[in-house]
Scaffold this active site. Structure first.
Site, PDB file in Angstrom:
ATOM      1  N   ARG A  69       3.818   5.867   2.246  1.00  0.00           N
ATOM      2  CA  ARG A  69       3.093   6.227   3.462  1.00  0.00           C
ATOM      3  C   ARG A  69       3.364   5.194   4.564  1.00  0.00           C
ATOM      4  O   ARG A  69       3.558   5.530   5.728  1.00  0.00           O
ATOM      5  CB  ARG A  69       1.598   6.291   3.128  1.00  0.00           C
ATOM      6  CG  ARG A  69       0.743   6.979   4.160  1.00  0.00           C
ATOM      7  CD  ARG A  69      -0.685   7.086   3.711  1.00  0.00           C
ATOM      8  NE  ARG A  69      -0.923   8.050   2.657  1.00  0.00           N
ATOM      9  CZ  ARG A  69      -0.938   9.375   2.829  1.00  0.00           C
ATOM     10  NH1 ARG A  69      -0.738   9.898   4.007  1.00  0.00           N
ATOM     11  NH2 ARG A  69      -1.165  10.178   1.816  1.00  0.00           N
ATOM     12  N   LEU A  97      -3.281   9.004   8.031  1.00  0.00           N
ATOM     13  CA  LEU A  97      -2.559   7.942   8.738  1.00  0.00           C
ATOM     14  C   LEU A  97      -2.967   6.569   8.215  1.00  0.00           C
ATOM     15  O   LEU A  97      -4.134   6.356   7.854  1.00  0.00           O
ATOM     16  CB  LEU A  97      -2.866   8.037  10.234  1.00  0.00           C
ATOM     17  CG  LEU A  97      -2.468   9.371  10.873  1.00  0.00           C
ATOM     18  CD1 LEU A  97      -3.126   9.529  12.231  1.00  0.00           C
ATOM     19  CD2 LEU A  97      -0.950   9.466  10.986  1.00  0.00           C
ATOM     20  N   HIS A 113     -10.271  18.783  14.906  1.00  0.00           N
ATOM     21  CA  HIS A 113     -10.673  19.071  13.531  1.00  0.00           C
ATOM     22  C   HIS A 113     -11.516  20.340  13.533  1.00  0.00           C
ATOM     23  O   HIS A 113     -12.400  20.492  14.381  1.00  0.00           O
ATOM     24  CB  HIS A 113     -11.465  17.884  12.963  1.00  0.00           C
ATOM     25  CG  HIS A 113     -11.878  18.084  11.547  1.00  0.00           C
ATOM     26  ND1 HIS A 113     -10.984  17.972  10.495  1.00  0.00           N
ATOM     27  CD2 HIS A 113     -13.056  18.441  11.002  1.00  0.00           C
ATOM     28  CE1 HIS A 113     -11.617  18.244   9.356  1.00  0.00           C
ATOM     29  NE2 HIS A 113     -12.878  18.520   9.644  1.00  0.00           N
ATOM     30  N   THR A 145      -9.884   7.123  14.444  1.00  0.00           N
ATOM     31  CA  THR A 145     -10.111   5.766  13.944  1.00  0.00           C
ATOM     32  C   THR A 145      -9.612   5.712  12.504  1.00  0.00           C
ATOM     33  O   THR A 145      -9.192   6.739  11.955  1.00  0.00           O
ATOM     34  CB  THR A 145     -11.616   5.410  13.995  1.00  0.00           C
ATOM     35  OG1 THR A 145     -12.326   6.377  13.199  1.00  0.00           O
ATOM     36  CG2 THR A 145     -12.151   5.436  15.411  1.00  0.00           C
TER      37      THR A 145
HETATM   38  C1  GAR Z   1      -6.258  23.845  13.452  1.00  0.00           C
HETATM   39  O1  GAR Z   1      -7.307  24.683  13.071  1.00  0.00           O
HETATM   40  C2  GAR Z   1      -6.708  22.394  13.423  1.00  0.00           C
HETATM   41  O2  GAR Z   1      -8.045  22.227  13.833  1.00  0.00           O
HETATM   42  C3  GAR Z   1      -6.551  22.068  11.970  1.00  0.00           C
HETATM   43  O3  GAR Z   1      -5.365  22.701  11.580  1.00  0.00           O
HETATM   44  C4  GAR Z   1      -5.147  23.848  12.404  1.00  0.00           C
HETATM   45  C5  GAR Z   1      -3.781  23.704  13.028  1.00  0.00           C
HETATM   46  O4  GAR Z   1      -3.433  24.876  13.703  1.00  0.00           O
HETATM   47  N1  GAR Z   1      -6.481  20.657  11.770  1.00  0.00           N
HETATM   48  C6  GAR Z   1      -6.938  20.049  10.681  1.00  0.00           C
HETATM   49  O5  GAR Z   1      -7.424  20.629   9.743  1.00  0.00           O
HETATM   50  C7  GAR Z   1      -6.797  18.542  10.720  1.00  0.00           C
HETATM   51  N2  GAR Z   1      -7.542  17.940   9.660  1.00  0.00           N
HETATM   52  P1  GAR Z   1      -2.219  24.864  14.733  1.00  0.00           P
HETATM   53  O6  GAR Z   1      -1.027  24.226  14.003  1.00  0.00           O
HETATM   54  O7  GAR Z   1      -1.972  26.310  15.004  1.00  0.00           O
HETATM   55  O8  GAR Z   1      -2.623  24.083  15.949  1.00  0.00           O
END
Ligand code: GAR
Length: 194
Positions: A69, A97, A113, A145
């Protein structure tokens, strides 16, 4: 010119929403802001084609080519820093990250999120909201963060959880709101900084 670098792993619909807003609202002329690069850790992310269609330069840095990572994040930082970005936007970037990465971009790294944080950090947010009997769900744009899905909230949108909702139906309802609040939050970041 102030640069944005957008990181994606998947369909890239939030990235596309930000690019559309930038275009439609003329961020380049009004704010001196442009998307300098879209970087994916997945070579087959559908969002890469979408980014190209919208005229954005794309780059791929497969995390699988790295042994750790730390090694991946170090290489990713080098990639990103070539563009000297004012803001790094995580848009469905499905990687945890390292603290070093987060520290390096402190104050200029934001994420979206799919829950009303601080509820439901992590994965499967929609099913977990349904299972918990929540009457509302939503999405949060937040500063990143070192702690996963924490950091100051910059924007939120709320949607109802409807009787008989499936995770997919709820996710789609939330996603339409993500496409509204994320471009607004990015724009507000630069308006604040101006
Ligand atoms: C979105 O719903 C975003 O909020 C989520 O993944 C999807 C990406 O869609 N993110 C997470 O779960 C981050 N932990 P997209 O690629 O079509 O923007």
């Amino acid at each position: 010119m102030k640069n944005i670098v957008i990181l994606i792993s998947g369909s890239g619909s939030n990235m596309a929403a930000i690019a559309r807003a930038a275009q439609k609202e003329g961020w380049q002329d009004s704010l001196g802001v442009r998307v300098a690069a879209v970087v994916s850790n997945k070579p087959d992310a559908p969002g890469l084609a979408l980014a190209k269609d919208q005229g954005m330069p794309t780059e791929v840095l497969p995390h699988k080519s790295f042994e750790s990572r730390d090694a991946f994040d170090t290489a990713l930082m080098a990639r990103i820093d070539r563009h000297a970005p004012q803001l790094v936007v995580l848009a469905g970037f499905m990687r945890i990250l390292t603290p070093a990465f987060v520290q390096h971009y402190a104050g200029r790294l934001i994420n979206i999120h799919p829950s009303l944080l601080p509820a439901f950090t992590g994965l499967n947010t929609h099913q977990r909201a349904i299972d918990a009997g929540c009457r509302v769900a939503g999405a949060t744009v937040h500063q990143v963060t070192a702690e996963l899905d924490h950091g100051a909230c910059l924007a939120q949108a709320v949607v109802p959880v409807l009787p008989g909702d499936t995770a997919a139906a709820l996710a789609a309802r939330v996603l339409t709101q993500e496409h509204l609040i994320y471009p607004r939050a990015v724009r507000a970041f630069f308006e604040r900084a101006a």
